[in-house]
Scaffold this motif. Structure first.
Motif, PDB file in Angstrom:
ATOM      1  N   LYS A  79       0.815  -1.224   0.000  1.00  0.00           N
ATOM      2  CA  LYS A  79       0.000   0.000   0.000  1.00  0.00           C
ATOM      3  C   LYS A  79       0.850   1.275   0.000  1.00  0.00           C
ATOM      4  CE  LYS A  79      -3.868  -2.337   0.417  1.00  0.00           C
ATOM      5  NZ  LYS A  79      -4.732  -2.549  -0.699  1.00  0.00           N
ATOM      6  N   LYS A  80       2.052   1.197   0.541  1.00  0.00           N
ATOM      7  CA  LYS A  80       2.928   2.378   0.574  1.00  0.00           C
ATOM      8  C   LYS A  80       3.482   2.699  -0.812  1.00  0.00           C
ATOM      9  CE  LYS A  80       4.224   1.868   5.381  1.00  0.00           C
ATOM     10  NZ  LYS A  80       5.279   1.534   6.337  1.00  0.00           N
ATOM     11  N   LEU A  81       3.626   1.678  -1.653  1.00  0.00           N
ATOM     12  CA  LEU A  81       4.172   1.887  -2.995  1.00  0.00           C
ATOM     13  C   LEU A  81       3.092   2.076  -4.066  1.00  0.00           C
ATOM     14  CD1 LEU A  81       7.073  -0.750  -3.037  1.00  0.00           C
ATOM     15  CD2 LEU A  81       7.236   1.708  -2.611  1.00  0.00           C
ATOM     16  N   CYS A  82       1.881   1.599  -3.810  1.00  0.00           N
ATOM     17  CA  CYS A  82       0.794   1.669  -4.798  1.00  0.00           C
ATOM     18  C   CYS A  82       0.425   3.122  -5.086  1.00  0.00           C
ATOM     19  CB  CYS A  82      -0.425   0.909  -4.276  1.00  0.00           C
ATOM     20  SG  CYS A  82      -1.847   0.958  -5.399  1.00  0.00           S
ATOM     21  N   THR A  83       0.420   3.454  -6.368  1.00  0.00           N
ATOM     22  CA  THR A  83       0.068   4.814  -6.788  1.00  0.00           C
ATOM     23  C   THR A  83      -1.414   4.956  -7.116  1.00  0.00           C
ATOM     24  OG1 THR A  83       0.569   4.340  -9.097  1.00  0.00           O
ATOM     25  CG2 THR A  83       2.373   5.206  -7.735  1.00  0.00           C
ATOM     26  N   GLY A  84      -2.136   3.839  -7.154  1.00  0.00           N
ATOM     27  CA  GLY A  84      -3.561   3.888  -7.461  1.00  0.00           C
ATOM     28  C   GLY A  84      -3.867   4.077  -8.931  1.00  0.00           C
ATOM     29  N   CYS A  85      -2.939   3.717  -9.808  1.00  0.00           N
ATOM     30  CA  CYS A  85      -3.149   3.926 -11.248  1.00  0.00           C
ATOM     31  C   CYS A  85      -4.234   3.016 -11.832  1.00  0.00           C
ATOM     32  CB  CYS A  85      -1.846   3.749 -12.012  1.00  0.00           C
ATOM     33  SG  CYS A  85      -1.254   2.048 -12.094  1.00  0.00           S
ATOM     34  N   GLY A  86      -4.451   1.850 -11.217  1.00  0.00           N
ATOM     35  CA  GLY A  86      -5.503   0.941 -11.674  1.00  0.00           C
ATOM     36  C   GLY A  86      -5.121   0.008 -12.803  1.00  0.00           C
ATOM     37  N   ALA A  99     -10.244  -1.954  -7.956  1.00  0.00           N
ATOM     38  CA  ALA A  99      -9.582  -0.746  -8.462  1.00  0.00           C
ATOM     39  C   ALA A  99      -9.844   0.414  -7.508  1.00  0.00           C
ATOM     40  CB  ALA A  99     -10.115  -0.403  -9.853  1.00  0.00           C
ATOM     41  N   PRO A 100      -8.871   1.299  -7.396  1.00  0.00           N
ATOM     42  CA  PRO A 100      -9.067   2.462  -6.536  1.00  0.00           C
ATOM     43  C   PRO A 100     -10.187   3.347  -7.066  1.00  0.00           C
ATOM     44  CG  PRO A 100      -6.917   2.532  -7.635  1.00  0.00           C
ATOM     45  CD  PRO A 100      -7.574   1.260  -8.030  1.00  0.00           C
ATOM     46  N   ALA A 101     -11.097   3.722  -6.174  1.00  0.00           N
ATOM     47  CA  ALA A 101     -12.246   4.533  -6.582  1.00  0.00           C
ATOM     48  C   ALA A 101     -11.881   6.009  -6.696  1.00  0.00           C
ATOM     49  CB  ALA A 101     -13.388   4.361  -5.586  1.00  0.00           C
ATOM     50  N   THR A 102     -10.860   6.416  -5.981  1.00  0.00           N
ATOM     51  CA  THR A 102     -10.460   7.821  -6.015  1.00  0.00           C
ATOM     52  C   THR A 102      -8.957   7.918  -6.263  1.00  0.00           C
ATOM     53  OG1 THR A 102     -10.092   7.841  -3.631  1.00  0.00           O
ATOM     54  CG2 THR A 102     -12.274   8.528  -4.397  1.00  0.00           C
ATOM     55  N   THR A 103      -8.541   9.049  -6.743  1.00  0.00           N
ATOM     56  CA  THR A 103      -7.125   9.288  -6.992  1.00  0.00           C
ATOM     57  C   THR A 103      -6.366   9.208  -5.670  1.00  0.00           C
ATOM     58  OG1 THR A 103      -7.709  10.746  -8.816  1.00  0.00           O
ATOM     59  CG2 THR A 103      -5.473  10.916  -7.991  1.00  0.00           C
ATOM     60  N   GLY A 104      -5.257   8.506  -5.700  1.00  0.00           N
ATOM     61  CA  GLY A 104      -4.449   8.373  -4.502  1.00  0.00           C
ATOM     62  C   GLY A 104      -4.825   7.189  -3.628  1.00  0.00           C
ATOM     63  N   ALA A 105      -5.944   6.530  -3.942  1.00  0.00           N
ATOM     64  CA  ALA A 105      -6.354   5.343  -3.186  1.00  0.00           C
ATOM     65  C   ALA A 105      -5.568   4.140  -3.700  1.00  0.00           C
ATOM     66  CB  ALA A 105      -7.854   5.121  -3.334  1.00  0.00           C
ATOM     67  N   ASN A 106      -5.541   3.087  -2.912  1.00  0.00           N
ATOM     68  CA  ASN A 106      -4.814   1.887  -3.296  1.00  0.00           C
ATOM     69  C   ASN A 106      -5.734   0.825  -3.880  1.00  0.00           C
ATOM     70  OD1 ASN A 106      -3.246   2.572  -0.300  1.00  0.00           O
ATOM     71  ND2 ASN A 106      -2.128   2.622  -2.203  1.00  0.00           N
ATOM     72  N   ALA A 107      -5.176   0.014  -4.756  1.00  0.00           N
ATOM     73  CA  ALA A 107      -5.884  -1.160  -5.258  1.00  0.00           C
ATOM     74  C   ALA A 107      -5.789  -2.242  -4.184  1.00  0.00           C
ATOM     75  CB  ALA A 107      -5.237  -1.633  -6.550  1.00  0.00           C
ATOM     76  N   SER A 108      -6.630  -3.262  -4.287  1.00  0.00           N
ATOM     77  CA  SER A 108      -6.514  -4.402  -3.379  1.00  0.00           C
ATOM     78  C   SER A 108      -6.836  -5.673  -4.147  1.00  0.00           C
ATOM     79  CB  SER A 108      -7.409  -4.245  -2.151  1.00  0.00           C
ATOM     80  OG  SER A 108      -8.758  -4.141  -2.520  1.00  0.00           O
ATOM     81  N   LYS A 109      -6.279  -6.797  -3.657  1.00  0.00           N
ATOM     82  CA  LYS A 109      -6.479  -8.080  -4.318  1.00  0.00           C
ATOM     83  C   LYS A 109      -6.510  -9.187  -3.285  1.00  0.00           C
ATOM     84  CE  LYS A 109      -3.180 -10.351  -6.371  1.00  0.00           C
ATOM     85  NZ  LYS A 109      -3.199 -11.454  -5.440  1.00  0.00           N
TER      86      LYS A 109
END
Length: 130
Positions: A79-86, A99-109
């Motif tokens: 999460k510290k490295l994820c840019t939330g690009c999707g 996928a991140p719903a907002t800019t700056g949010a993290n993806a999850s899997k």
């Protein structure tokens, strides 16, 4: 390699208990779009779509945020490295990366934690070592 699988010959009743358990565990709310397991229709029957730990997400992650755990084989998002690009969500063949719903949010899997396995009343999900 540790991964979540659907037992062969099993029947899903599309109750969404697995989906609910996943989204509530990681996002503290029941939202189908925030679950790392999805129920889809295949040949007219409901079927869980699960992460097969294929690594396609890691290959497209320009930030290097997705790496494979050497002990378990599970691909995890830092999460510290994820840019939330999707981009990871775009390439997922089973569409199970949130996928991140907002800019700056993290993806999850899926991290093969087993929360969905415990929630399934039909007992069709399992965590296996391959």
């Amino acid at each position: 390699m540790k991964k979540l699988t659907v037992k062969k010959g099993s029947t899903c009743m599309a109750c969404l208990q697995c989906v609910q358990a996943c989204s509530e565990a990681f996002y503290k709310e029941f939202d189908v779009t925030k679950s790392c397991i999805q129920i889809v229709e295949k040949n007219g029957e409901p079927k869980p779509n699960v992460c097969i730990q294929c690594g396609k997400c890691a290959k497209v992650c320009e930030a290097g945020a997705i790496t494979q755990n050497p002990k378990t084989g599970v691909y995890m998002i830092n999460k510290k490295l994820c840019t939330g690009c999707g981009k990871c969500a775009e390439v997922c063949p089973f569409q199970v990366i949130v996928a991140p719903a907002t800019t700056g949010a993290n993806a999850s899997k899926c991290i093969a934690c087993g929360i969905c396995v415990k929630a399934c009343p039909m007992e069709i999900l399992e965590i296996v070592e391959k």
